[in-house]
Design a protein around this motif. Structure first.
Motif, PDB file in Angstrom:
ATOM      1  N   UNK A   1      18.457  51.358  58.835  1.00 39.51           N
ATOM      2  CA  UNK A   1      18.574  50.496  57.651  1.00 39.51           C
ATOM      3  C   UNK A   1      20.017  50.535  57.198  1.00 39.51           C
ATOM      4  N   UNK A   2      20.539  49.373  56.831  1.00 40.92           N
ATOM      5  CA  UNK A   2      21.955  49.280  56.503  1.00 40.92           C
ATOM      6  C   UNK A   2      22.149  48.744  55.093  1.00 40.92           C
ATOM      7  N   UNK A   3      22.968  49.439  54.352  1.00 37.57           N
ATOM      8  CA  UNK A   3      23.288  48.999  53.002  1.00 37.57           C
ATOM      9  C   UNK A   3      24.775  49.160  52.746  1.00 37.57           C
ATOM     10  N   UNK A   4      25.128  49.198  51.481  1.00 37.69           N
ATOM     11  CA  UNK A   4      26.536  49.332  51.110  1.00 37.69           C
ATOM     12  C   UNK A   4      26.804  50.711  50.523  1.00 37.69           C
ATOM     13  N   UNK A   5      27.999  51.203  50.762  1.00 37.98           N
ATOM     14  CA  UNK A   5      28.430  52.426  50.106  1.00 37.98           C
ATOM     15  C   UNK A   5      29.667  52.076  49.276  1.00 37.98           C
ATOM     16  N   UNK A   6      29.590  52.350  47.995  1.00 39.16           N
ATOM     17  CA  UNK A   6      30.688  51.960  47.105  1.00 39.16           C
ATOM     18  C   UNK A   6      31.255  53.190  46.428  1.00 39.16           C
ATOM     19  N   UNK A   7      32.560  53.332  46.505  1.00 40.86           N
ATOM     20  CA  UNK A   7      33.244  54.449  45.861  1.00 40.86           C
ATOM     21  C   UNK A   7      34.023  53.904  44.665  1.00 40.86           C
ATOM     22  N   UNK A   8      33.739  54.452  43.483  1.00 38.61           N
ATOM     23  CA  UNK A   8      34.463  54.041  42.279  1.00 38.61           C
ATOM     24  C   UNK A   8      35.291  55.199  41.763  1.00 38.61           C
TER      25      UNK A   8
ATOM     26  N   UNK B   1      36.003  43.205  43.975  1.00 33.01           N
ATOM     27  CA  UNK B   1      35.007  43.755  43.051  1.00 33.01           C
ATOM     28  C   UNK B   1      35.696  44.354  41.826  1.00 33.01           C
ATOM     29  N   UNK B   2      36.841  45.009  42.043  1.00 39.53           N
ATOM     30  CA  UNK B   2      37.599  45.565  40.912  1.00 39.53           C
ATOM     31  C   UNK B   2      37.985  44.453  39.939  1.00 39.53           C
ATOM     32  N   UNK B   3      38.439  43.319  40.494  1.00 40.32           N
ATOM     33  CA  UNK B   3      38.763  42.165  39.652  1.00 40.32           C
ATOM     34  C   UNK B   3      37.545  41.644  38.913  1.00 40.32           C
ATOM     35  N   UNK B   4      36.406  41.600  39.608  1.00 44.25           N
ATOM     36  CA  UNK B   4      35.164  41.140  38.987  1.00 44.25           C
ATOM     37  C   UNK B   4      34.735  42.038  37.844  1.00 44.25           C
ATOM     38  N   UNK B   5      34.845  43.358  38.061  1.00 46.92           N
ATOM     39  CA  UNK B   5      34.468  44.312  37.003  1.00 46.92           C
ATOM     40  C   UNK B   5      35.397  44.173  35.804  1.00 46.92           C
ATOM     41  N   UNK B   6      36.676  43.948  36.089  1.00 47.27           N
ATOM     42  CA  UNK B   6      37.655  43.759  35.013  1.00 47.27           C
ATOM     43  C   UNK B   6      37.304  42.515  34.193  1.00 47.27           C
ATOM     44  N   UNK B   7      36.906  41.434  34.894  1.00 46.99           N
ATOM     45  CA  UNK B   7      36.493  40.212  34.194  1.00 46.99           C
ATOM     46  C   UNK B   7      35.247  40.426  33.342  1.00 46.99           C
ATOM     47  N   UNK B   8      34.392  41.367  33.749  1.00 53.22           N
ATOM     48  CA  UNK B   8      33.186  41.684  32.974  1.00 53.22           C
ATOM     49  C   UNK B   8      33.500  42.642  31.825  1.00 53.22           C
ATOM     50  N   UNK B   9      34.764  43.015  31.664  1.00 56.38           N
ATOM     51  CA  UNK B   9      35.147  43.881  30.550  1.00 56.38           C
ATOM     52  C   UNK B   9      35.068  45.366  30.865  1.00 56.38           C
ATOM     53  N   UNK B  10      34.904  45.709  32.139  1.00 58.34           N
ATOM     54  CA  UNK B  10      34.795  47.125  32.495  1.00 58.34           C
ATOM     55  C   UNK B  10      36.132  47.640  33.019  1.00 58.34           C
ATOM     56  N   UNK B  11      37.066  47.802  32.101  1.00 55.42           N
ATOM     57  CA  UNK B  11      38.418  48.216  32.488  1.00 55.42           C
ATOM     58  C   UNK B  11      38.524  49.693  32.860  1.00 55.42           C
ATOM     59  N   UNK B  12      37.477  50.465  32.580  1.00 51.87           N
ATOM     60  CA  UNK B  12      37.571  51.907  32.861  1.00 51.87           C
ATOM     61  C   UNK B  12      37.402  52.231  34.338  1.00 51.87           C
ATOM     62  N   UNK B  13      37.009  51.231  35.129  1.00 55.23           N
ATOM     63  CA  UNK B  13      36.956  51.456  36.573  1.00 55.23           C
ATOM     64  C   UNK B  13      38.349  51.226  37.144  1.00 55.23           C
ATOM     65  N   UNK B  14      38.923  52.287  37.736  1.00 53.23           N
ATOM     66  CA  UNK B  14      40.312  52.228  38.171  1.00 53.23           C
ATOM     67  C   UNK B  14      40.458  51.805  39.620  1.00 53.23           C
ATOM     68  N   UNK B  15      39.470  52.099  40.454  1.00 51.53           N
ATOM     69  CA  UNK B  15      39.591  51.749  41.868  1.00 51.53           C
ATOM     70  C   UNK B  15      38.202  51.588  42.477  1.00 51.53           C
ATOM     71  N   UNK B  16      38.101  50.677  43.418  1.00 52.58           N
ATOM     72  CA  UNK B  16      36.839  50.433  44.113  1.00 52.58           C
ATOM     73  C   UNK B  16      37.123  50.366  45.606  1.00 52.58           C
ATOM     74  N   UNK B  17      36.314  51.077  46.384  1.00 52.12           N
ATOM     75  CA  UNK B  17      36.355  50.922  47.843  1.00 52.12           C
ATOM     76  C   UNK B  17      34.939  50.716  48.343  1.00 52.12           C
ATOM     77  N   UNK B  18      34.778  49.787  49.267  1.00 50.97           N
ATOM     78  CA  UNK B  18      33.435  49.422  49.712  1.00 50.97           C
ATOM     79  C   UNK B  18      33.311  49.610  51.215  1.00 50.97           C
ATOM     80  N   UNK B  19      32.254  50.310  51.599  1.00 51.13           N
ATOM     81  CA  UNK B  19      31.965  50.501  53.017  1.00 51.13           C
ATOM     82  C   UNK B  19      30.487  50.284  53.282  1.00 51.13           C
ATOM     83  N   UNK B  20      30.019  50.833  54.388  1.00 48.34           N
ATOM     84  CA  UNK B  20      28.623  50.676  54.761  1.00 48.34           C
ATOM     85  C   UNK B  20      27.898  52.001  54.612  1.00 48.34           C
TER      86      UNK B  20
END
Lengths: 85, 85
Positions: free
Chosen positions: A39-46, B23-42
Motif C-alpha cells: 500500500x502506498x501513501x504519502x510521507x510528509x515532514x513538517x 504545499x508550504x505556499x498553500x499552508x501560508x495562504x491558509x494562514x498557517x505561517x508557523x510551518x517553516x518547511x515541508x518535504x514530501x515523499x512516499x
C-alpha cells in the motif's frame, strides 16, 4: 521552538490501492513473490514553530485536514519528535 | 511469518522539493505561517512473508533499491514491525 513533525497519509484500508497493486505486480515480475501486499501513501515532514509539542501536533493536524489529506480516501497519523532547538 | 514493513522514501536533503514548496505556499495562504518547511515523499507499507525480521528487512531493502526509490533523488528508511502471526 522548532519541532520536527512526521505525517503519514495512507489510503483507507477498505479501499483498493491501484498504485500499490501495480507495485505488487512489478515486484512479482522481479521475482520477489514473498511480498504479499503493498500500500502506498504519502510521507510528509513538517518543521513547525510552536511553543509546545501539543501545539505542534495541533498545527500538523489542522494542516493535514485542510490541505494534506483527502478524508474520503485517506487517513493520517502524526508523530511529533523532540524540538531541535 | 508475516511481517509488516514500513518504508519511508524521501527526497535527498540537499535537493529542492518543489511539491513541498508548493504545499508550504498553500499552508501560508491558509494562514498557517508557523510551518517553516515541508518535504514530501512516499510512505510504503509492505506485507512480507519471511522467516525472520532480518530476512523481511533484506527483502524490503531489495524492493526499495530495485523499484521503490530513485537513488539519484531519494533516500529510504525501513522499519520492520513484529510478525502478525
Amino acid at each position: 521552538m522548532n519541532y520536527s513533525v512526521e505525517i503519514k497519509v495512507m489510503p483507507h484500508k477498505e479501499l483498493l490501492d491501484p498504485q500499490g497493486k501495480a507495485v505488487l505486480g512489478g515486484l512479482s515480475n522481479l521475482g520477489m513473490q514473498s511480498v504479499a501486499d503493498v500500500r502506498i501513501g504519502k510521507h510528509i515532514h513538517l518543521q513547525v514553530e510552536a511553543a509546545s509539542a501539543d501545539e505542534a501536533r495541533n498545527i500538523a493536524e489542522e494542516a493535514s485536514k485542510k490541505l494534506l489529506s483527502n478524508p474520503v480516501m485517506e487517513y493520517f497519523e502524526i508523530e511529533v519528535s523532540q524540538p531541535l532547538k
